[in-house]
Design a protein around this motif. Sequence first.
Motif, PDB file in Angstrom:
ATOM      1  N   TYR A 204       0.833  -1.202   0.000  1.00 36.91           N
ATOM      2  CA  TYR A 204       0.000   0.000   0.000  1.00 36.91           C
ATOM      3  C   TYR A 204       0.870   1.255   0.000  1.00 36.91           C
ATOM      4  O   TYR A 204       0.596   2.226  -0.731  1.00 36.91           O
ATOM      5  CB  TYR A 204      -0.923   0.010   1.220  1.00 36.91           C
ATOM      6  CG  TYR A 204      -2.258  -0.663   1.014  1.00 36.91           C
ATOM      7  CD1 TYR A 204      -3.304   0.004   0.375  1.00 36.91           C
ATOM      8  CD2 TYR A 204      -2.491  -1.957   1.476  1.00 36.91           C
ATOM      9  CE1 TYR A 204      -4.539  -0.600   0.202  1.00 36.91           C
ATOM     10  CE2 TYR A 204      -3.734  -2.570   1.306  1.00 36.91           C
ATOM     11  CZ  TYR A 204      -4.750  -1.890   0.663  1.00 36.91           C
ATOM     12  OH  TYR A 204      -5.974  -2.497   0.486  1.00 36.91           O
ATOM     13  N   ARG A 205       1.903   1.249   0.837  1.00 35.13           N
ATOM     14  CA  ARG A 205       2.788   2.426   0.869  1.00 35.13           C
ATOM     15  C   ARG A 205       3.475   2.641  -0.470  1.00 35.13           C
ATOM     16  O   ARG A 205       3.496   3.757  -1.000  1.00 35.13           O
ATOM     17  CB  ARG A 205       3.844   2.267   1.971  1.00 35.13           C
ATOM     18  CG  ARG A 205       4.871   3.413   1.963  1.00 35.13           C
ATOM     19  CD  ARG A 205       5.925   3.261   3.019  1.00 35.13           C
ATOM     20  NE  ARG A 205       6.766   2.084   2.870  1.00 35.13           N
ATOM     21  CZ  ARG A 205       7.780   1.973   2.014  1.00 35.13           C
ATOM     22  NH1 ARG A 205       8.072   2.974   1.180  1.00 35.13           N
ATOM     23  NH2 ARG A 205       8.517   0.867   1.980  1.00 35.13           N
ATOM     24  N   LEU A 206       4.016   1.594  -1.029  1.00 35.93           N
ATOM     25  CA  LEU A 206       4.708   1.720  -2.309  1.00 35.93           C
ATOM     26  C   LEU A 206       3.775   2.236  -3.399  1.00 35.93           C
ATOM     27  O   LEU A 206       4.160   3.054  -4.238  1.00 35.93           O
ATOM     28  CB  LEU A 206       5.296   0.365  -2.717  1.00 35.93           C
ATOM     29  CG  LEU A 206       6.423  -0.180  -1.834  1.00 35.93           C
ATOM     30  CD1 LEU A 206       6.755  -1.617  -2.227  1.00 35.93           C
ATOM     31  CD2 LEU A 206       7.665   0.703  -1.939  1.00 35.93           C
ATOM     32  N   ALA A 207       2.530   1.753  -3.387  1.00 36.57           N
ATOM     33  CA  ALA A 207       1.580   2.136  -4.428  1.00 36.57           C
ATOM     34  C   ALA A 207       1.167   3.601  -4.314  1.00 36.57           C
ATOM     35  O   ALA A 207       1.034   4.298  -5.332  1.00 36.57           O
ATOM     36  CB  ALA A 207       0.350   1.234  -4.364  1.00 36.57           C
ATOM     37  N   ILE A 208       0.936   4.084  -3.091  1.00 41.59           N
ATOM     38  CA  ILE A 208       0.519   5.481  -2.940  1.00 41.59           C
ATOM     39  C   ILE A 208       1.682   6.420  -3.235  1.00 41.59           C
ATOM     40  O   ILE A 208       1.489   7.540  -3.740  1.00 41.59           O
ATOM     41  CB  ILE A 208      -0.082   5.754  -1.542  1.00 41.59           C
ATOM     42  CG1 ILE A 208      -0.976   7.001  -1.571  1.00 41.59           C
ATOM     43  CG2 ILE A 208       1.000   5.879  -0.482  1.00 41.59           C
ATOM     44  CD1 ILE A 208      -2.246   6.845  -2.370  1.00 41.59           C
ATOM     45  N   GLU A 209       2.900   5.992  -2.960  1.00 39.54           N
ATOM     46  CA  GLU A 209       4.064   6.821  -3.281  1.00 39.54           C
ATOM     47  C   GLU A 209       4.307   6.879  -4.780  1.00 39.54           C
ATOM     48  O   GLU A 209       4.694   7.913  -5.317  1.00 39.54           O
ATOM     49  CB  GLU A 209       5.301   6.272  -2.566  1.00 39.54           C
ATOM     50  CG  GLU A 209       5.272   6.478  -1.059  1.00 39.54           C
ATOM     51  CD  GLU A 209       6.436   5.827  -0.343  1.00 39.54           C
ATOM     52  OE1 GLU A 209       6.674   6.186   0.837  1.00 39.54           O
ATOM     53  OE2 GLU A 209       7.115   4.954  -0.942  1.00 39.54           O
ATOM     54  N   LYS A 210       4.074   5.785  -5.468  1.00 37.40           N
ATOM     55  CA  LYS A 210       4.274   5.734  -6.916  1.00 37.40           C
ATOM     56  C   LYS A 210       3.207   6.541  -7.638  1.00 37.40           C
ATOM     57  O   LYS A 210       3.485   7.238  -8.614  1.00 37.40           O
ATOM     58  CB  LYS A 210       4.218   4.280  -7.383  1.00 37.40           C
ATOM     59  CG  LYS A 210       4.480   4.082  -8.875  1.00 37.40           C
ATOM     60  CD  LYS A 210       5.945   4.086  -9.193  1.00 37.40           C
ATOM     61  CE  LYS A 210       6.189   3.618 -10.619  1.00 37.40           C
ATOM     62  NZ  LYS A 210       7.618   3.577 -10.961  1.00 37.40           N
ATOM     63  N   ALA A 270       3.197 -10.793 -10.837  1.00 37.60           N
ATOM     64  CA  ALA A 270       4.475 -10.547 -11.524  1.00 37.60           C
ATOM     65  C   ALA A 270       4.631  -9.077 -11.897  1.00 37.60           C
ATOM     66  O   ALA A 270       5.695  -8.471 -11.669  1.00 37.60           O
ATOM     67  CB  ALA A 270       4.579 -11.434 -12.757  1.00 37.60           C
ATOM     68  N   TRP A 271       3.578  -8.483 -12.460  1.00 35.54           N
ATOM     69  CA  TRP A 271       3.677  -7.082 -12.872  1.00 35.54           C
ATOM     70  C   TRP A 271       3.810  -6.172 -11.652  1.00 35.54           C
ATOM     71  O   TRP A 271       4.607  -5.227 -11.648  1.00 35.54           O
ATOM     72  CB  TRP A 271       2.457  -6.677 -13.692  1.00 35.54           C
ATOM     73  CG  TRP A 271       2.541  -5.267 -14.171  1.00 35.54           C
ATOM     74  CD1 TRP A 271       3.151  -4.816 -15.308  1.00 35.54           C
ATOM     75  CD2 TRP A 271       2.036  -4.096 -13.487  1.00 35.54           C
ATOM     76  NE1 TRP A 271       3.043  -3.441 -15.380  1.00 35.54           N
ATOM     77  CE2 TRP A 271       2.377  -2.981 -14.285  1.00 35.54           C
ATOM     78  CE3 TRP A 271       1.338  -3.905 -12.299  1.00 35.54           C
ATOM     79  CZ2 TRP A 271       2.020  -1.680 -13.922  1.00 35.54           C
ATOM     80  CZ3 TRP A 271       0.999  -2.614 -11.925  1.00 35.54           C
ATOM     81  CH2 TRP A 271       1.340  -1.516 -12.739  1.00 35.54           C
ATOM     82  N   LEU A 276       6.568  -2.002  -8.693  1.00 30.15           N
ATOM     83  CA  LEU A 276       6.773  -1.347  -7.399  1.00 30.15           C
ATOM     84  C   LEU A 276       7.988  -1.885  -6.648  1.00 30.15           C
ATOM     85  O   LEU A 276       8.211  -1.505  -5.490  1.00 30.15           O
ATOM     86  CB  LEU A 276       5.519  -1.497  -6.533  1.00 30.15           C
ATOM     87  CG  LEU A 276       4.255  -0.814  -7.069  1.00 30.15           C
ATOM     88  CD1 LEU A 276       3.083  -1.020  -6.119  1.00 30.15           C
ATOM     89  CD2 LEU A 276       4.480   0.677  -7.297  1.00 30.15           C
ATOM     90  N   ASP A 277       8.776  -2.734  -7.295  1.00 22.93           N
ATOM     91  CA  ASP A 277       9.953  -3.327  -6.649  1.00 22.93           C
ATOM     92  C   ASP A 277       9.559  -3.936  -5.299  1.00 22.93           C
ATOM     93  O   ASP A 277      10.184  -3.698  -4.267  1.00 22.93           O
ATOM     94  CB  ASP A 277      11.043  -2.265  -6.461  1.00 22.93           C
ATOM     95  CG  ASP A 277      12.401  -2.889  -6.120  1.00 22.93           C
ATOM     96  OD1 ASP A 277      12.624  -4.066  -6.475  1.00 22.93           O
ATOM     97  OD2 ASP A 277      13.231  -2.193  -5.497  1.00 22.93           O
ATOM     98  N   TRP A 278       8.509  -4.721  -5.352  1.00 21.34           N
ATOM     99  CA  TRP A 278       7.930  -5.333  -4.146  1.00 21.34           C
ATOM    100  C   TRP A 278       8.388  -6.778  -4.043  1.00 21.34           C
ATOM    101  O   TRP A 278       8.239  -7.550  -5.003  1.00 21.34           O
ATOM    102  CB  TRP A 278       6.411  -5.265  -4.225  1.00 21.34           C
ATOM    103  CG  TRP A 278       5.662  -5.858  -3.064  1.00 21.34           C
ATOM    104  CD1 TRP A 278       5.743  -5.492  -1.757  1.00 21.34           C
ATOM    105  CD2 TRP A 278       4.681  -6.904  -3.130  1.00 21.34           C
ATOM    106  NE1 TRP A 278       4.877  -6.242  -0.997  1.00 21.34           N
ATOM    107  CE2 TRP A 278       4.208  -7.119  -1.808  1.00 21.34           C
ATOM    108  CE3 TRP A 278       4.156  -7.682  -4.167  1.00 21.34           C
ATOM    109  CZ2 TRP A 278       3.246  -8.080  -1.506  1.00 21.34           C
ATOM    110  CZ3 TRP A 278       3.198  -8.631  -3.874  1.00 21.34           C
ATOM    111  CH2 TRP A 278       2.746  -8.832  -2.559  1.00 21.34           C
TER     112      TRP A 278
END
Length: 298
Positions: A204-210, A270-271, A276-278
Motif C-alpha cells: 500500500y505504501r509503495l503504491a501510494i508513493e508511486k 508478476a507485474w 513497485l519493486d515489491w
Amino acid sequence: MRIFLTGATGFIGSRVIPELLQAGHQVLGMTRSDVGAEALRAAGAEVHRGELEDPASVQAGAAQADAVIHTAFDHDFSNFAANCEKDARVIRAMGEALKGSDRPLLITSGTGMGSKGPGQLATEDVFNTAHANPRIATELTGAELLEQGIAVSVMRLPQVHDTKRQGLVTPLVEIFRSKGVATYVGDGQNRWPAAHVSDVARLYRLAIEKCTPGSRYNAVDEEGITTRAIVEVLGEGLGIPVTSIAPDEAPGFYGWMGGFVGMDLPTSSAWTRQALDWHPTGPSMLEDLRNMDYSRRA
C-alpha cells in the motif's frame, strides 16, 4: 504526504500506519469510536471521525489530505452486495473531494476482478467488467472517477493473513469448530491466493508513493494454495476430521460462505512486483495456520 487512511484501526489499516510514518508521511486515520481514536493517537496518527454509513464524513477526511488510501470495508458478508454498493458510494464521495487535483486515491478490491473466467490466472492488466462478484462495484466506480481525471489506482487483495486472521479462512475456522468437521468442496484442488499482512501493508505504501493513475496491483505472494491443503491444516489444528463434500452440499454446510469456498482464484503478481519493486518476505499462509492458537476464538 499527509495521507487520509480509512479502515485505519482495522487488520490491514493498522499495519499501514507504521509503514507510512516510518517513510516520513503523516497519517490522518478515520475511526468511528473513542476506542479507535485512542488507538490511532497511540500509533502516532491524527484522528478523523467518520463512518462508511455517512459518505460526507469520509469526504471531509479526504478533503484534508494530499493522498487517500481506502482500506475500510463492511465485512458483514451476509449483506455483501449491499456493502459493495456502500463502498461505491464512499468512493464517489472521496472522489468529489479530490476532483480538480492530482491527489491520488488508492482503493481496495479483490483479485478475482482480474480473472477472465473461472480458474484462469488473474492478472493486473485485466478488469473483468462482467464478473459476477458484487465487489465489481468498487472497480467500476474507480473507473468512473478515473474518467473524470481523478488519480485512482486499485489494490486487489487475496487472503491476507497472520497467525490471528486469514481473510475468508477465519470464518471457516469457526464454521468447522461449530460443525465438528473440516471440509473442502469436491477434490479441494481449487486455489486461493494469499499474502502476509506485513507485505500487503508495505505494498500500500509503495503504491501510494508511486501514484500511477489507472494501475491495478495484485497484493499476492502465493499464487494459489489449494483449499484442501488449507482445510487439512485447519482440521489438524482443531483436532477434528477432514472430509470432502459435494458442491451441492456447500450452501447448507457453509451458509453465506457457500458461494466462496469452491472458487478457483489463482492470481499472479508478476507485474506488481516489477512495477513497485515489491518483494514479499512474510511467512506463507500454511505456516501461519500451523502456528495459530486454535484455542482462541475469532
